[in-house]
Design a protein around this motif. Structure first.
Motif, mmCIF file in Angstrom:
data_model
loop_
_atom_site.group_PDB
_atom_site.id
_atom_site.type_symbol
_atom_site.label_atom_id
_atom_site.label_comp_id
_atom_site.label_asym_id
_atom_site.label_seq_id
_atom_site.Cartn_x
_atom_site.Cartn_y
_atom_site.Cartn_z
ATOM 1 N N THR A 296 21.102 -14.258 60.958
ATOM 2 C CA THR A 296 21.566 -15.377 61.634
ATOM 3 C C THR A 296 20.797 -16.502 60.466
ATOM 4 O OG1 THR A 296 21.465 -14.790 63.634
ATOM 5 C CG2 THR A 296 21.044 -17.168 63.569
ATOM 6 N N VAL A 371 21.816 -17.068 70.311
ATOM 7 C CA VAL A 371 22.372 -16.087 69.501
ATOM 8 C C VAL A 371 21.340 -14.858 69.666
ATOM 9 C CG1 VAL A 371 21.153 -16.869 67.442
ATOM 10 C CG2 VAL A 371 23.229 -15.186 67.398
ATOM 11 N N GLY A 372 21.796 -13.794 69.617
ATOM 12 C CA GLY A 372 20.998 -12.529 69.211
ATOM 13 C C GLY A 372 21.190 -11.414 70.496
ATOM 14 N N GLU A 373 21.469 -12.005 71.685
ATOM 15 C CA GLU A 373 21.552 -11.048 72.925
ATOM 16 C C GLU A 373 22.053 -11.997 74.107
ATOM 17 O OE1 GLU A 373 17.312 -10.778 74.415
ATOM 18 O OE2 GLU A 373 16.967 -12.396 72.920
ATOM 19 N N PRO A 374 22.495 -11.259 74.811
ATOM 20 C CA PRO A 374 23.188 -11.818 76.144
ATOM 21 C C PRO A 374 21.984 -13.082 76.563
ATOM 22 C CG PRO A 374 23.429 -9.620 76.430
ATOM 23 C CD PRO A 374 22.361 -9.775 75.147
ATOM 24 N N ASP A 396 26.847 -20.668 73.022
ATOM 25 C CA ASP A 396 26.524 -18.973 73.114
ATOM 26 C C ASP A 396 27.478 -18.179 72.024
ATOM 27 O OD1 ASP A 396 25.836 -16.542 73.696
ATOM 28 O OD2 ASP A 396 26.446 -16.543 75.851
ATOM 29 N N THR A 397 26.781 -17.969 70.937
ATOM 30 C CA THR A 397 27.631 -17.394 69.994
ATOM 31 C C THR A 397 27.330 -16.051 69.686
ATOM 32 O OG1 THR A 397 25.808 -17.768 68.257
ATOM 33 C CG2 THR A 397 27.312 -19.686 68.607
ATOM 34 N N TRP A 398 28.349 -15.306 69.862
ATOM 35 C CA TRP A 398 28.168 -13.816 69.611
ATOM 36 C C TRP A 398 28.885 -13.343 68.111
ATOM 37 C CZ3 TRP A 398 32.126 -10.196 68.158
ATOM 38 C CH2 TRP A 398 31.504 -8.862 68.083
ATOM 39 N N TRP A 399 28.069 -12.643 67.596
ATOM 40 C CA TRP A 399 28.253 -12.061 66.231
ATOM 41 C C TRP A 399 27.355 -10.998 65.908
ATOM 42 C CZ3 TRP A 399 25.889 -13.986 61.407
ATOM 43 C CH2 TRP A 399 24.878 -14.971 61.684
ATOM 44 N N GLN A 400 27.516 -10.531 64.676
ATOM 45 C CA GLN A 400 26.685 -9.476 64.196
ATOM 46 C C GLN A 400 26.384 -9.323 62.628
ATOM 47 O OE1 GLN A 400 29.805 -6.454 65.381
ATOM 48 N NE2 GLN A 400 28.208 -5.476 66.796
ATOM 49 N N THR A 401 25.374 -8.741 62.380
ATOM 50 C CA THR A 401 25.108 -8.421 60.795
ATOM 51 C C THR A 401 26.277 -8.368 60.008
ATOM 52 O OG1 THR A 401 22.862 -7.832 61.666
ATOM 53 C CG2 THR A 401 23.651 -7.452 59.172
ATOM 54 N N ASP A 486 29.245 -2.821 71.012
ATOM 55 C CA ASP A 486 29.177 -3.749 72.309
ATOM 56 C C ASP A 486 30.123 -3.621 73.304
ATOM 57 O OD1 ASP A 486 26.657 -5.348 71.645
ATOM 58 O OD2 ASP A 486 27.936 -6.558 70.375
ATOM 59 N N ILE A 498 29.518 -11.014 76.824
ATOM 60 C CA ILE A 498 29.226 -9.954 76.077
ATOM 61 C C ILE A 498 28.167 -9.140 77.084
ATOM 62 C CG2 ILE A 498 27.937 -8.676 74.139
ATOM 63 C CD1 ILE A 498 30.644 -10.619 73.469
ATOM 64 N N ARG A 501 24.859 -3.522 74.390
ATOM 65 C CA ARG A 501 25.263 -2.392 73.382
ATOM 66 C C ARG A 501 25.605 -1.250 74.426
ATOM 67 N NH1 ARG A 501 25.695 -3.690 68.394
ATOM 68 N NH2 ARG A 501 25.834 -1.441 68.290
ATOM 69 N N ILE A 507 18.317 -3.987 72.049
ATOM 70 C CA ILE A 507 18.007 -5.401 71.361
ATOM 71 C C ILE A 507 16.687 -5.885 72.313
ATOM 72 C CG2 ILE A 507 18.908 -7.464 70.957
ATOM 73 C CD1 ILE A 507 21.524 -6.306 70.429
ATOM 74 N N ASN A 512 17.458 -5.690 66.661
ATOM 75 C CA ASN A 512 18.206 -4.575 67.010
ATOM 76 C C ASN A 512 17.358 -3.487 66.482
ATOM 77 O OD1 ASN A 512 20.294 -6.381 67.192
ATOM 78 N ND2 ASN A 512 21.476 -5.467 65.947
HETATM 79 C C1 7RM Z 1 23.614 -12.642 65.214
HETATM 80 C C2 7RM Z 1 22.968 -11.350 65.424
HETATM 81 C C3 7RM Z 1 24.149 -7.967 66.627
HETATM 82 C C4 7RM Z 1 24.109 -7.728 68.213
HETATM 83 C C5 7RM Z 1 25.399 -7.516 68.806
HETATM 84 C C6 7RM Z 1 25.014 -7.907 70.326
HETATM 85 C C7 7RM Z 1 23.953 -9.111 70.281
HETATM 86 C C8 7RM Z 1 24.423 -11.180 69.498
HETATM 87 C C9 7RM Z 1 24.952 -12.154 71.321
HETATM 88 C C10 7RM Z 1 24.651 -10.775 71.347
HETATM 89 C C11 7RM Z 1 25.088 -11.122 73.444
HETATM 90 C C12 7RM Z 1 25.505 -12.990 72.174
HETATM 91 N N1 7RM Z 1 23.283 -10.049 64.646
HETATM 92 N N2 7RM Z 1 24.301 -10.167 70.522
HETATM 93 N N3 7RM Z 1 24.710 -12.458 69.931
HETATM 94 N N4 7RM Z 1 24.762 -10.361 72.740
HETATM 95 N N5 7RM Z 1 25.528 -12.735 73.533
HETATM 96 N N6 7RM Z 1 25.601 -14.231 71.747
HETATM 97 O O1 7RM Z 1 22.379 -11.138 66.453
HETATM 98 O O2 7RM Z 1 23.267 -7.726 64.015
HETATM 99 O O3 7RM Z 1 21.200 -8.819 64.538
HETATM 100 O O4 7RM Z 1 22.809 -8.147 66.286
HETATM 101 O O5 7RM Z 1 23.339 -8.587 68.916
HETATM 102 O O6 7RM Z 1 24.511 -6.673 71.045
HETATM 103 O O7 7RM Z 1 26.042 -6.378 68.687
HETATM 104 S S1 7RM Z 1 22.515 -8.712 64.854
#
Ligand code: 7RM
Length: 634
Positions: A296, A371-374, A396-401, A486, A498, A501, A507, A512
């Motif tokens: 992030t 960001v980062g979790e639900p 509410d931004t969903w994404w990943q590394t 996810d 979302i 996991r 998380i 993570n």
């Molecule tokens: C950006 C980041 C990725 C994991 C991902 C999800 C969870 C991230 C959201 C979310 C629900 C969201 N990268 N996650 N954003 N779950 N709503 N908006 O966090 O690689 O560190 O984590 O985080 O499970 O797979 S990360």
């Protein structure tokens, strides 16, 4: 960045175009918004079965030309970075684009003099200070591959990452300030580097002024070198698919995965998503509270904002120091327009007295993000009511590394938000839901495993040194598709939520954590025979860790409280304090299938306190253990 989305019909129009002809869509964005030394010969080339993905083939560029040089004509004196120190009594620093450009050049010269060249890896273990951003940009400018290691990781965790990527140099500091504590970062690096044969030099930034031992020849004060360094540096011309950085993320098994991002695709994707998801406008003051040590921070503190010529806030401290209104104070002080944080921070600040947030003028805010979790319903509403005052859309931004940038998110002032929903995919992103039989689930009001159908420019290209693992982790479960790990549901209008996991990653406070590495570290304890970790819901952290531990039979009585402390100490030493267990229950056995697999599903239910239905336990070798564990639950 000329590519924006004006309203919902425009979103649908652009989305359709992007899916019908992704090549044309990304070609135009890349063409119109960046400086290239040489154009691409092909927009994208991919084989999802073999996990080979290339964007902007044969293009030549340098991301720092786009982050820094290109802004010098019109924005040289504009603030690129506002650095807000841990202690509010210390002055904030405003670093202009010109200064950032010059500092980056100096740092690149320092690295070059130490023998770093294109393709070499440089590990960065720094607190949230300007030198962190400057180090990353300097690496990018000279073609070195940066690998930032979050400065909360232990010496053992640092060592395994440094050795995995074979870094030549580590950049660290004499220490870091976190609230009223300081951490001896240099001491941690000294311990790690003893077992890192590839490391030639350790560059040390002076931050805390605490005394550190400098090993002759190996350790160098950065300021001694930058003082003498030239402020000019000839930018390295990079190929589109040359490595830009490696960033480690937890795997559900084995060692952390070094996700590799490459130059062109990452640049195009972070710039495009930053502009659109945050409704970025020229005079905005943008603040993302993440640490740069996570993706992030890479994408949305550093690269995305700088590519857009934005002013980005880098905050060194913590939300509760000196008081629990620090976030709100900083927003008011710098007149922040976009604020991007994690649900865990929102939940912990929502628990504080209301006066802390009420006493600050947050009217500068226009968009707020998560960001980062639900984000749970309660936290969503608290954020909406008390921070956004119901006038700032929540993204509410969903994404990943692995995805490099934001994938599913509302577009502010375009997509109507819905609490707990990340809503709709960004243009170019094709989410699909898959069932256990690897069949795509069509229609709405359904849930399943979240996959992505077509590559996008920001996707990580491989796991450093282990392409096979990359392929197996992301492209084999659902052949031909990228599997996110996810679960998600799609509502009646096609919005995504979302759910969390579906693998063995937990998380905790947005970090993570893989269960396997934590179990490995517990099992190092001489009294431990075996262990299993599961997550359970926690008010603030989202999930907390519950450990079930079998002790070796020695006949001796051990003090359970001391054992718990020792186990958490071991975890702190091998991974870091973020992976400590909240509860440790000593058990005489673990529920196992005949093939020897721990049935985590049952342990998860026990940890949650839900004894209603353990599902099918007929394949258990030792069903009687379930009652024992249940009866002694903590
Ligand atoms: C950006 C980041 C990725 C994991 C991902 C999800 C969870 C991230 C959201 C979310 C629900 C969201 N990268 N996650 N954003 N779950 N709503 N908006 O966090 O690689 O560190 O984590 O985080 O499970 O797979 S990360």
């Amino acid at each position: 960045m000329n590519y924006t989305i004006s309203d919902l019909p425009d979103y649908f129009k652009q989305y359709k175009k992007s899916i019908k002809n992704p090549k044309k869509f990304w070609d135009k964005i890349a063409d119109e918004n960046f400086i290239w030394y040489q154009r691409w010969t092909k927009v994208v080339d991919f084989d999802m079965e073999e996990a080979n993905i290339k964007w902007f083939k044969n293009a030549k560029l340098n991301i720092t030309k786009n982050c820094l040089d290109r802004h010098l004509a019109e924005r040289a004196e504009k603030t690129a970075i506002i650095w807000e120190p841990n202690n509010p009594d210390e002055n904030a620093r405003h670093i202009s684009y010109r200064e950032l450009y010059e500092e980056t050049n100096k740092m690149a010269n320092v690295l070059a003099e130490l023998g770093v060249s294109k393709g070499d890896r440089v590990c960065i273990y720094l607190p949230m200070i300007p030198e962190l951003a400057i180090s990353m940009l300097a690496c990018a400018k000279m073609g070195a591959v940066h690998s930032v290691i979050f400065a909360g990781f232990s010496a053992t965790a640092v060592e395994s990452r440094v050795n995995d990527c074979g870094a030549k140099i580590i950049i660290t500091s004499d220490g870091s300030f976190r609230g009223n504590k300081s951490v001896d970062l240099k001491g941690i690096i000294d311990e790690a580097v003893e077992k890192c044969p590839t490391v030639k030099n350790v560059l040390v930034v002076k931050r805390t002024g605490s005394e550190v031992v400098m090993k002759p020849e190996r350790d160098l004060w950065l300021s001694d070198l930058t003082e003498k360094a030239s402020a000019n540096f000839i930018t390295k011309i990079m190929d589109a698919e040359d490595p830009l950085f490696i960033l480690y993320t937890s795997g559900s098994t084995g060692k952390p995965k070094g996700m590799l991002h490459t130059c062109a695709g990452y640049m195009v994707y972070t710039a495009y998503t930053f502009k659109n998801v945050f409704n970025y406008k020229e005079n905005d003051i943008y603040w993302c509270t993440a640490d740069i040590g996570w993706i992030t921070g890479h994408s949305y503190i550093l690269y995305g904002p700088l590519l857009n010529g934005a002013t980005t806030v880098i905050f060194e401290g913590i939300p509760t120091y000196p008081e629990p209104d620090r976030f709100w104070e900083v927003i008011e002080k710098h007149k922040v327009t976009q604020f991007y944080t994690a649900p865990t921070a929102i939940r912990s600040l929502a628990k504080e007295s209301h006066e802390w947030v009420e006493k600050h003028d947050l009217s500068s805010l226009r968009v707020i993000g998560s960001v980062g979790e639900p984000i749970n319903d309660e936290a969503w509403h608290w954020y909406n009511d008390n921070v956004g005052h119901k006038k700032c859309p929540i993204v509410d931004t969903w994404w990943q590394t692995e995805t490099g940038g934001i994938m599913i998110s509302p577009i502010p002032f375009v997509t109507p938000t819905k609490p707990t929903y990340a809503t709709l995919p960004l243009p170019g992103i094709q989410p699909v839901l898959m069932d256990e039989n690897r069949i795509e689930i069509m229609g709405n009001q359904v849930d399943g495993n979240l996959c992505i159908r077509f590559p996008w420019p920001g996707i990580a290209r491989t796991i450093w040194g282990d392409h096979q693992r990359y392929k197996e982790t992301y492209f084999t479960t659902f052949p031909g598709k990228y599997f996110t790990g996810d679960g998600a549901l799609r509502d009646e209008v096609g919005y995504y939520r979302i759910t969390g996991r579906v693998d063995d990653i937990i998380i905790v406070s947005g970090h993570n954590l893989g269960t396997a590495p934590i179990e490995d570290s517990i099992n190092l304890h001489p009294a431990v025979a075996e262990s299993a970790i599961v997550g359970y819901p926690h008010d603030i952290k989202g999930n907390a860790l519950y450990g079930f531990v079998i002790l070796k039979e020695t006949g001796e009585e051990r003090n359970k409280e001391n054992l718990r402390k020792e186990i958490n100490q071991l975890i702190t030493e091998t991974i870091g304090p973020i992976a400590k267990l909240d509860k440790i229950q000593f058990v005489s056995g673990l529920p196992k299938t005949r093939s020897g697999k721990i049935m985590r599903r049952i342990l998860r239910k026990i940890a949650e306190g839900d004894f209603s239905n353990f599902g099918d336990t007929s394949t258990l070798l030792n069903p009687e253990i379930v009652d024992e564990i249940k009866d002694e639950r903590l």
